[in-house]
Write a protein that holds these residues in place. Structure first.
Motif, short mmCIF file in Angstrom:
data_model
loop_
_atom_site.label_atom_id
_atom_site.label_comp_id
_atom_site.label_asym_id
_atom_site.label_seq_id
_atom_site.Cartn_x
_atom_site.Cartn_y
_atom_site.Cartn_z
N GLY A 5 42.45 55.05 34.11
CA GLY A 5 41.85 54.21 33.09
C GLY A 5 40.34 54.35 33.06
N LEU A 6 39.70 53.28 32.67
CA LEU A 6 38.24 53.30 32.64
C LEU A 6 37.69 53.16 34.05
N PRO A 7 36.66 53.90 34.37
CA PRO A 7 36.11 53.81 35.73
C PRO A 7 35.52 52.42 35.99
N VAL A 8 35.63 51.97 37.23
CA VAL A 8 35.06 50.67 37.63
C VAL A 8 33.62 50.91 38.03
N ARG A 9 32.71 50.13 37.39
CA ARG A 9 31.28 50.25 37.68
C ARG A 9 30.73 48.90 38.16
N ILE A 10 29.84 48.99 39.13
CA ILE A 10 29.19 47.78 39.65
C ILE A 10 27.71 48.08 39.82
N ASP A 11 26.90 47.20 39.29
CA ASP A 11 25.45 47.30 39.46
C ASP A 11 25.00 46.38 40.60
N TYR A 12 24.13 46.91 41.47
CA TYR A 12 23.66 46.13 42.60
C TYR A 12 22.21 46.50 42.87
N VAL A 13 21.51 45.68 43.63
CA VAL A 13 20.10 45.94 43.92
C VAL A 13 19.98 46.45 45.35
N GLN A 14 19.15 47.44 45.54
CA GLN A 14 18.95 48.09 46.82
C GLN A 14 18.57 47.08 47.91
N GLY A 15 19.19 47.25 49.07
CA GLY A 15 18.81 46.45 50.24
C GLY A 15 19.23 45.00 50.19
N THR A 16 20.09 44.60 49.26
CA THR A 16 20.53 43.21 49.19
C THR A 16 22.02 43.11 49.57
N ASN A 17 22.44 41.89 49.91
CA ASN A 17 23.83 41.72 50.36
C ASN A 17 24.38 40.32 50.07
N ALA A 18 23.73 39.57 49.19
CA ALA A 18 24.08 38.16 49.00
C ALA A 18 25.34 37.95 48.17
N VAL A 19 25.62 38.86 47.23
CA VAL A 19 26.71 38.62 46.28
C VAL A 19 27.97 39.37 46.72
N PRO A 20 29.07 38.67 47.00
CA PRO A 20 30.32 39.34 47.38
C PRO A 20 30.92 40.10 46.21
N LEU A 21 31.71 41.10 46.56
CA LEU A 21 32.45 41.88 45.56
C LEU A 21 33.93 41.55 45.70
N LYS A 22 34.55 41.19 44.57
CA LYS A 22 35.96 40.81 44.61
C LYS A 22 36.74 41.75 43.71
N PHE A 23 37.77 42.38 44.27
CA PHE A 23 38.60 43.34 43.54
C PHE A 23 40.04 42.82 43.47
N GLN A 24 40.57 42.73 42.26
CA GLN A 24 41.92 42.20 42.04
C GLN A 24 42.85 43.32 41.60
N PHE A 25 43.88 43.59 42.42
CA PHE A 25 44.86 44.62 42.08
C PHE A 25 45.80 44.08 40.99
N ARG A 26 45.88 44.83 39.87
CA ARG A 26 46.65 44.35 38.73
C ARG A 26 48.01 45.03 38.57
N ASP A 27 48.18 46.22 39.09
CA ASP A 27 49.46 46.92 38.91
C ASP A 27 50.09 47.31 40.25
N TYR A 28 49.74 46.58 41.29
CA TYR A 28 50.28 46.87 42.61
C TYR A 28 50.33 45.58 43.43
N THR A 29 51.45 45.38 44.10
CA THR A 29 51.60 44.21 44.96
C THR A 29 51.24 44.59 46.39
N VAL A 30 50.19 44.00 46.89
CA VAL A 30 49.73 44.31 48.25
C VAL A 30 50.74 43.74 49.26
N PRO A 31 51.25 44.56 50.19
CA PRO A 31 52.23 44.07 51.17
C PRO A 31 51.63 43.00 52.08
N SER A 32 52.47 42.08 52.49
CA SER A 32 52.03 41.05 53.43
C SER A 32 51.66 41.69 54.76
N GLY A 33 50.55 41.28 55.32
CA GLY A 33 50.11 41.83 56.59
C GLY A 33 49.30 43.09 56.48
N ALA A 34 48.98 43.53 55.26
CA ALA A 34 48.18 44.74 55.08
C ALA A 34 46.73 44.49 55.48
#
Length: 246
Positions: free
Chosen positions: A15-44
């Motif tokens: 599909g369309l590539p996933v792009r994320i803009d971030y600022v150099q040397g920073t770490n305050a904002v978490p990144l959250k990725f949601q799987f839409r076409d795959y069920t993540v196994p329990s305990g993974a």
């Protein structure tokens, strides 16, 4: 939430590539990725890999909840300005899933452009090494406890053997004492029989002694003598008569 960057992840087609803009040397904002076409196994387990423009790498653990992976950026993850790619990795037993590349566009940090030196960062490997060291320490501790337990078992077995020997000796002594008691009882029974016989003989002797005493008493008071004299006189009379007749 406003303090998170959220992106949808598809693993069945690019599909369309996933792009994320971030600022150099920073770490305050978490990144959250949601799987839409795959069920993540329990305990993974989830991890993120990023390759910076210089070729240096970041390989860190990520948190996983349901079908959502949350990445808390480190200072090293975005230490270099420019475009860099990353991938999410999911492991479940022998199964491994890696996402299509994610594009990170890191803008320059003018305030501290040279404050952070870019280096490799292998948080996952350090964690694995730490886990392995803990496992080795735990195994050594368990081995030590097992050895101590084996020593106690050996001492207990030795004590049990000694106790068994003492018990055998005690049983042997008890059997000997029982035999001695039986012999003593038999001897006592025989002695009682002899005592009873002796008592009978003593009674008979006493009777004979009484009879003899009575006879002696007769002689002493003259009754026995008078009786004897009368018998002698009677015999003499008979003899005299016989002589006269002839």
């Amino acid at each position: 939430m406003a303090d998170e960057i959220i992106r949808d992840i598809f693993v069945r087609n690019r599909g369309l590539p996933v792009r994320i803009d971030y600022v150099q040397g920073t770490n305050a904002v978490p990144l959250k990725f949601q799987f839409r076409d795959y069920t993540v196994p329990s305990g993974a387990a989830a991890r993120i890999y990023v390759k910076k423009p210089s070729g240096k790498e970041v390989y860190n653990s990520a948190s996983l909840s349901g079908n959502t992976v949350t990445v808390q950026p480190t200072t090293q993850m975005f230490a270099e300005a420019g475009e860099q790619e990353g991938q999410l990795q999911l492991t479940s037993g022998q199964k491994l899933l890696v996402t299509f590349p994610i594009l990170f566009r890191v803008e320059r940090n003018l305030i501290s452009e040279s404050a952070v030196e870019s280096t490799d960062e292998y948080g996952v490997l350090l964690q694995l090494i730490g886990d392995a060291e803990k496992a080795v320490a735990s195994a050594n501790d368990a081995a030590g406890k097992a050895s101590a337990a084996a020593g106690k078992a050996d001492r207990a077995a030795e004590a049990a053997g000694s106790a068994g020997t003492k018990a055998e000796k005690a049983a042997e002594a008890a059997n000997t004492a029982a035999g001695s008691a039986s012999s003593a009882a038999s001897g006592a029974s025989q002695a009682a029989g002899k005592a009873s016989a002796a008592a009978g003989e003593a009674a008979e002797a006493a009777k004979r002694a009484n009879d003899a005493a009575d006879k002696i008493d007769g002689l002493l008071d003259g009754s026995a003598y008078t009786e004897l004299e009368n018998k002698v006189n009677a015999i003499l009379k008979k003899m005299a008569g016989t002589i006269t007749t002839e």
